[in-house]
Design an enzyme around this catalytic site. Structure first.
Site, PDB file in Angstrom:
ATOM      1  N   ASP A  11       0.866  -1.174   0.000  1.00  0.00           N
ATOM      2  CA  ASP A  11       0.000   0.000   0.000  1.00  0.00           C
ATOM      3  C   ASP A  11       0.905   1.228   0.000  1.00  0.00           C
ATOM      4  O   ASP A  11       2.109   1.128   0.275  1.00  0.00           O
ATOM      5  CB  ASP A  11      -0.896  -0.002   1.246  1.00  0.00           C
ATOM      6  CG  ASP A  11      -1.788   1.223   1.304  1.00  0.00           C
ATOM      7  OD1 ASP A  11      -2.408   1.551   0.268  1.00  0.00           O
ATOM      8  OD2 ASP A  11      -1.852   1.891   2.363  1.00  0.00           O
ATOM      9  N   SER A  12       0.292   2.386  -0.256  1.00  0.00           N
ATOM     10  CA  SER A  12       1.061   3.624  -0.208  1.00  0.00           C
ATOM     11  C   SER A  12       1.533   3.921   1.218  1.00  0.00           C
ATOM     12  O   SER A  12       2.479   4.678   1.399  1.00  0.00           O
ATOM     13  CB  SER A  12       0.186   4.770  -0.704  1.00  0.00           C
ATOM     14  OG  SER A  12      -1.032   4.798   0.020  1.00  0.00           O
ATOM     15  N   CYS A  74      -3.735  -0.960  -2.053  1.00  0.00           N
ATOM     16  CA  CYS A  74      -4.033   0.441  -2.334  1.00  0.00           C
ATOM     17  C   CYS A  74      -5.028   0.550  -3.493  1.00  0.00           C
ATOM     18  O   CYS A  74      -4.774   0.033  -4.588  1.00  0.00           O
ATOM     19  CB  CYS A  74      -2.739   1.158  -2.701  1.00  0.00           C
ATOM     20  SG  CYS A  74      -2.960   2.889  -3.076  1.00  0.00           S
ATOM     21  N   GLU A 153      -6.598   8.710   9.998  1.00  0.00           N
ATOM     22  CA  GLU A 153      -5.265   8.598  10.609  1.00  0.00           C
ATOM     23  C   GLU A 153      -5.166   9.397  11.905  1.00  0.00           C
ATOM     24  O   GLU A 153      -4.357   9.105  12.779  1.00  0.00           O
ATOM     25  CB  GLU A 153      -4.188   9.044   9.607  1.00  0.00           C
ATOM     26  CG  GLU A 153      -4.113   8.086   8.440  1.00  0.00           C
ATOM     27  CD  GLU A 153      -2.851   8.214   7.591  1.00  0.00           C
ATOM     28  OE1 GLU A 153      -1.944   8.979   7.971  1.00  0.00           O
ATOM     29  OE2 GLU A 153      -2.801   7.541   6.541  1.00  0.00           O
ATOM     30  N   CYS A 185     -11.301   2.961  -0.842  1.00  0.00           N
ATOM     31  CA  CYS A 185     -10.026   3.482  -0.335  1.00  0.00           C
ATOM     32  C   CYS A 185      -9.692   2.703   0.934  1.00  0.00           C
ATOM     33  O   CYS A 185     -10.594   2.365   1.710  1.00  0.00           O
ATOM     34  CB  CYS A 185     -10.155   4.978  -0.034  1.00  0.00           C
ATOM     35  SG  CYS A 185      -8.695   5.684   0.758  1.00  0.00           S
ATOM     36  N   HIS A 187      -8.576   3.444   3.742  1.00  0.00           N
ATOM     37  CA  HIS A 187      -8.903   4.003   5.060  1.00  0.00           C
ATOM     38  C   HIS A 187     -10.398   3.981   5.392  1.00  0.00           C
ATOM     39  O   HIS A 187     -10.778   4.136   6.543  1.00  0.00           O
ATOM     40  CB  HIS A 187      -8.447   5.461   5.124  1.00  0.00           C
ATOM     41  CG  HIS A 187      -6.968   5.644   5.120  1.00  0.00           C
ATOM     42  ND1 HIS A 187      -6.168   5.208   4.093  1.00  0.00           N
ATOM     43  CD2 HIS A 187      -6.133   6.216   6.033  1.00  0.00           C
ATOM     44  CE1 HIS A 187      -4.904   5.522   4.358  1.00  0.00           C
ATOM     45  NE2 HIS A 187      -4.856   6.126   5.530  1.00  0.00           N
TER      46      HIS A 187
HETATM   47  N1  DGL Z   1      -4.044   3.834   0.012  1.00  0.00           N
HETATM   48  C1  DGL Z   1      -4.713   4.872  -0.733  1.00  0.00           C
HETATM   49  C2  DGL Z   1      -5.917   4.256  -1.471  1.00  0.00           C
HETATM   50  O1  DGL Z   1      -6.474   3.256  -1.067  1.00  0.00           O
HETATM   51  C3  DGL Z   1      -5.129   6.021   0.159  1.00  0.00           C
HETATM   52  C4  DGL Z   1      -3.992   6.863   0.663  1.00  0.00           C
HETATM   53  C5  DGL Z   1      -3.193   7.518  -0.472  1.00  0.00           C
HETATM   54  O2  DGL Z   1      -3.704   8.457  -1.120  1.00  0.00           O
HETATM   55  O3  DGL Z   1      -2.084   7.090  -0.705  1.00  0.00           O
HETATM   56  O4  DGL Z   1      -6.319   4.774  -2.476  1.00  0.00           O
END
Ligand code: DGL
Length: 270
Positions: A11-12, A74, A153, A185, A187
């Site tokens: 993931d990012s 992600c 977060e 997403c 989160h």
């Molecule tokens: N992990 C990213 C997503 O699911 C969210 C956070 C980001 O923008 O990197 O799209």
């Protein structure tokens, strides 16, 4: 034996821990390696070309670690890089977008489906395309909800501020009378209570993380790659110092994360 190899997840940043959590719940015997590209987060505001390059580097790291499958936790990377990753890596690559779309189509009664995600995910239109490929008569309406990531977060997923933001972001989707909302997403599963309170009980929330864990289980089973044996702790890697990942990540996962190692993807694969 290949079944014994780990599943690689990237993931990012730390949001993908929602996917890791569902994988642990669904497949407790699997060994998991998680990479959070915390030095380059967020992906959601970056161009498809940049996200694609980052996703290739993250996948190269996991492939090099000897994984049997790559899970792109992600949503933004799944939306823009999945095809490239499938071309580049001779491993099964599972994104969160196809499972989330499949669950949405199975659950929607009216075919009026909402999708929320980062700017990049919404701009790519990938969810709408995937949903319509599964259900051509579906009507898909999407909205970017950039404030949800920092709110989650910050531990503010159930705060009045999150409720206000959700009411505003979701208004256009409500006026389109959606009956299903895809949480597109990493989160957003943390905001389920807030989103449910705003939308009411008639709108089904589809958690892409849960959907992905089911599809991963199906795929491994189909290929005879399910691991049996004792559960073991996941291994965590990040690309920036681990302090914040450790702190916020434990909140996401609901337990301490153990050892987290820092790696430099630029030097290794850039
Ligand atoms: N992990 C990213 C997503 O699911 C969210 C956070 C980001 O923008 O990197 O799209």
């Amino acid at each position: 034996m290949e079944a014994d190899y780990p599943i690689g997840i990237f993931d990012s940043g730390l949001g993908g821990l929602t996917v890791l959590k569902e994988l642990e719940a669904r497949l407790p015997a699997e060994r998991l390696i998680y990479l959070g590209d915390t030095a380059r987060v967020p992906y959601g505001t970056k161009s498809p070309e940049t996200v694609c390059r980052y996703a290739v580097e993250a996948s190269a790291f996991l492939a090099n670690a000897g994984v049997k499958m790559i899970v792109v936790a992600c949503n933004t990377a799944s939306a823009v890089a999945l095809e490239t990753l499938r071309e580049r890596f001779p491993l099964p690559v599972v994104g969160v977008l196809e499972p989330g779309s499949r669950f949405a189509v199975e659950r929607s009664r009216s075919g009026r489906i909402g999708v929320i995600g980062t700017e990049g995910t919404v701009r790519s239109d990938a969810y709408s395309r995937t949903i319509r490929s599964l259900m051509p008569e579906a009507y898909v309406v999407s909205a970017a909800c950039p404030l949800f990531v920092p709110l989650a977060e910050e531990g503010w997923a159930n705060h009045p501020v999150a409720h206000l933001a959700a009411a505003d972001y979701l208004r256009p989707l409500q006026s389109e009378e959606i009956d299903t909302l895809v949480l597109g997403c990493t989160h957003y599963p943390l905001l389920k209570d807030t989103l449910g309170a705003v939308l009411g009980p008639d709108v089904v929330l589809v958690d892409s993380a849960q959907a992905t864990a089911s599809i991963v289980a199906e795929l491994l089973e189909g290929r005879g790659l399910l691991r049996t044996g004792e559960p073991c702790e996941p291994r965590f890697f990040v690309t920036d110092i681990p302090t914040r990942f450790q702190r916020v990540g434990s909140d996401f996962l609901g337990r301490p994360l153990g050892e987290i190692r820092q790696v430099d993807l630029d030097t290794l694969y850039g």
